[in-house]
Motif scaffolding. Structure first.
Motif, mmCIF file in Angstrom:
data_model
loop_
_atom_site.group_PDB
_atom_site.id
_atom_site.type_symbol
_atom_site.label_atom_id
_atom_site.label_comp_id
_atom_site.label_asym_id
_atom_site.label_seq_id
_atom_site.Cartn_x
_atom_site.Cartn_y
_atom_site.Cartn_z
ATOM 1 N N ALA A 170 0.928 -1.268 -0.085
ATOM 2 C CA ALA A 170 0.032 0.053 0.147
ATOM 3 C C ALA A 170 0.836 1.313 0.019
ATOM 4 C CB ALA A 170 -0.831 -0.155 1.184
ATOM 5 N N GLU A 171 1.847 1.420 0.583
ATOM 6 C CA GLU A 171 3.027 2.417 0.715
ATOM 7 C C GLU A 171 3.694 2.497 -0.558
ATOM 8 O OE1 GLU A 171 5.733 2.600 4.438
ATOM 9 O OE2 GLU A 171 4.792 0.489 4.467
ATOM 10 N N ILE A 172 3.830 1.602 -1.416
ATOM 11 C CA ILE A 172 4.419 1.486 -2.608
ATOM 12 C C ILE A 172 3.624 2.283 -3.598
ATOM 13 C CG2 ILE A 172 5.373 0.303 -4.642
ATOM 14 C CD1 ILE A 172 6.418 -1.614 -2.643
ATOM 15 N N ALA A 173 2.231 1.753 -3.390
ATOM 16 C CA ALA A 173 0.798 2.282 -4.511
ATOM 17 C C ALA A 173 0.854 3.718 -4.098
ATOM 18 C CB ALA A 173 -0.181 1.651 -4.286
ATOM 19 N N ARG A 174 0.964 4.239 -2.958
ATOM 20 C CA ARG A 174 0.690 5.531 -2.479
ATOM 21 C C ARG A 174 1.811 6.442 -2.958
ATOM 22 N NH1 ARG A 174 -2.232 3.842 1.782
ATOM 23 N NH2 ARG A 174 -0.444 3.187 3.017
ATOM 24 N N ASN A 176 3.690 5.958 -5.717
ATOM 25 C CA ASN A 176 3.271 5.828 -6.983
ATOM 26 C C ASN A 176 2.253 6.940 -7.479
ATOM 27 O OD1 ASN A 176 5.429 4.034 -7.496
ATOM 28 N ND2 ASN A 176 4.183 2.442 -8.080
ATOM 29 N N GLY A 177 1.620 7.345 -6.442
ATOM 30 C CA GLY A 177 0.410 8.297 -6.841
ATOM 31 C C GLY A 177 -0.877 7.470 -7.249
ATOM 32 N N ASN A 178 -0.851 6.065 -7.081
ATOM 33 C CA ASN A 178 -1.906 5.448 -7.202
ATOM 34 C C ASN A 178 -2.888 5.179 -5.931
ATOM 35 O OD1 ASN A 178 -3.880 3.670 -8.220
ATOM 36 N ND2 ASN A 178 -2.385 2.314 -9.609
ATOM 37 N N ALA A 179 -3.890 6.228 -5.795
ATOM 38 C CA ALA A 179 -4.583 6.093 -4.483
ATOM 39 C C ALA A 179 -5.486 4.855 -4.459
ATOM 40 C CB ALA A 179 -5.427 7.390 -4.568
ATOM 41 N N ARG A 180 -6.187 4.663 -5.808
ATOM 42 C CA ARG A 180 -7.055 3.589 -5.926
ATOM 43 C C ARG A 180 -6.583 2.312 -5.736
ATOM 44 N NH1 ARG A 180 -7.908 -0.261 -9.158
ATOM 45 N NH2 ARG A 180 -9.921 -1.234 -9.704
ATOM 46 N N LEU A 181 -5.147 1.998 -6.036
ATOM 47 C CA LEU A 181 -4.451 0.780 -5.875
ATOM 48 C C LEU A 181 -4.060 0.677 -4.409
ATOM 49 C CD1 LEU A 181 -3.690 -2.086 -6.914
ATOM 50 C CD2 LEU A 181 -1.416 -0.826 -7.729
ATOM 51 N N ALA A 182 -3.864 1.876 -3.804
ATOM 52 C CA ALA A 182 -3.369 1.720 -2.332
ATOM 53 C C ALA A 182 -4.726 1.519 -1.617
ATOM 54 C CB ALA A 182 -2.708 3.252 -1.914
ATOM 55 N N GLU A 183 -5.951 1.909 -1.870
ATOM 56 C CA GLU A 183 -6.883 1.824 -0.921
ATOM 57 C C GLU A 183 -7.180 0.308 -1.179
ATOM 58 O OE1 GLU A 183 -10.226 1.814 1.115
ATOM 59 O OE2 GLU A 183 -8.741 3.367 0.974
ATOM 60 N N LEU A 184 -7.308 -0.147 -2.437
ATOM 61 C CA LEU A 184 -7.614 -1.593 -2.482
ATOM 62 C C LEU A 184 -6.898 -2.560 -1.556
ATOM 63 C CD1 LEU A 184 -8.945 -4.125 -4.186
ATOM 64 C CD2 LEU A 184 -7.048 -3.798 -5.789
ATOM 65 N N LEU A 185 -5.619 -2.211 -1.546
ATOM 66 C CA LEU A 185 -4.500 -3.042 -0.862
ATOM 67 C C LEU A 185 -4.730 -2.750 0.695
ATOM 68 C CD1 LEU A 185 -1.411 -2.349 -3.101
ATOM 69 C CD2 LEU A 185 -2.275 -4.585 -2.392
#
Length: 193
Positions: A170-174, A176-185
């Motif tokens: 989730a930290e990696i996704a955040r 990268n600026g990918n909030a949707r993926l971070a939320e999913l994780l």
């Protein structure tokens, strides 16, 4: 989704509606129809599941005027003539039920064994190993939402795994600026102990 069950039960009960309406000209029936209409409209309004859940949460939280009016009218009709102490208990129970519904609304659906097996097959066909933490974290790093969703459904990796820098998925996704993926994780991470 639980909303689908509600809609199915509503649809199955609809053949009885004309008989109920003809048998008794009860205002409670009109209030019940208004509530069903609100839920059916919400279910059909959006193809985005997140927006649909948010709209449903708005209703359950008491922030939908039409649903509030229908629910209040139905409650008043149901409890007419009831002693005040029983009415208060009914109101308390209704509030608790709404609270439980709101709590369960945000929970991720459970994944069946068949869905897990299919996700593992799909990952394998993509050249990824469903059990490999490195493949999982690499999918997160390259913003491959499809692969990440398959890793989640496949249940073969620890979703809370860390990269060499100690960052979780989730930290990696955040980062990268990918909030949707971070939320999913974040929604699918195991509960903290």
């Amino acid at each position: 989704m639980k909303l689908v069950r509600v809609l199915l039960i509503s649809a199955l009960s609809m053949p009885a509606v004309p008989a109920l309406a003809a048998a008794d000209d009860d205002p409670a029936f009109g209030h019940m129809l208004s509530l069903v209409q609100v839920f059916v409209r919400l279910a059909g309004q959006s193809d985005d599941p997140v927006a649909g859940l948010k709209a449903m949460d708005e209703v359950l939280a008491g922030r939908n005027l039409e649903a509030n009016q229908a629910a209040a009218g139905l409650f008043n009709e149901m409890t007419a003539g009831m002693p005040a102490e029983h009415r208060d208990k009914m109101a308390s129970i209704a509030g608790d039920v709404l609270g439980l519904a709101r709590r369960d609304l945000g929970k991720a659906p459970t994944v069946s064994a068949d869905a897990s097996l299919q996700a593992r097959k799909d990952l394998t066909s993509m050249g990824l190993r469903y059990f490999d933490t490195k493949d999982y974290l690499e999918a997160v790093k390259r913003d491959d939402a499809l692969a990440v969703e398959l890793f989640i459904a496949g249940r073969g990796v620890n979703l809370d795994s860390r990269d060499a820098d100690g960052r979780g998925a989730a930290e990696i996704a955040r980062a990268n600026g990918n909030a949707r993926l971070a939320e999913l994780l974040a929604r699918n991470l195991p509960a903290a102990r």
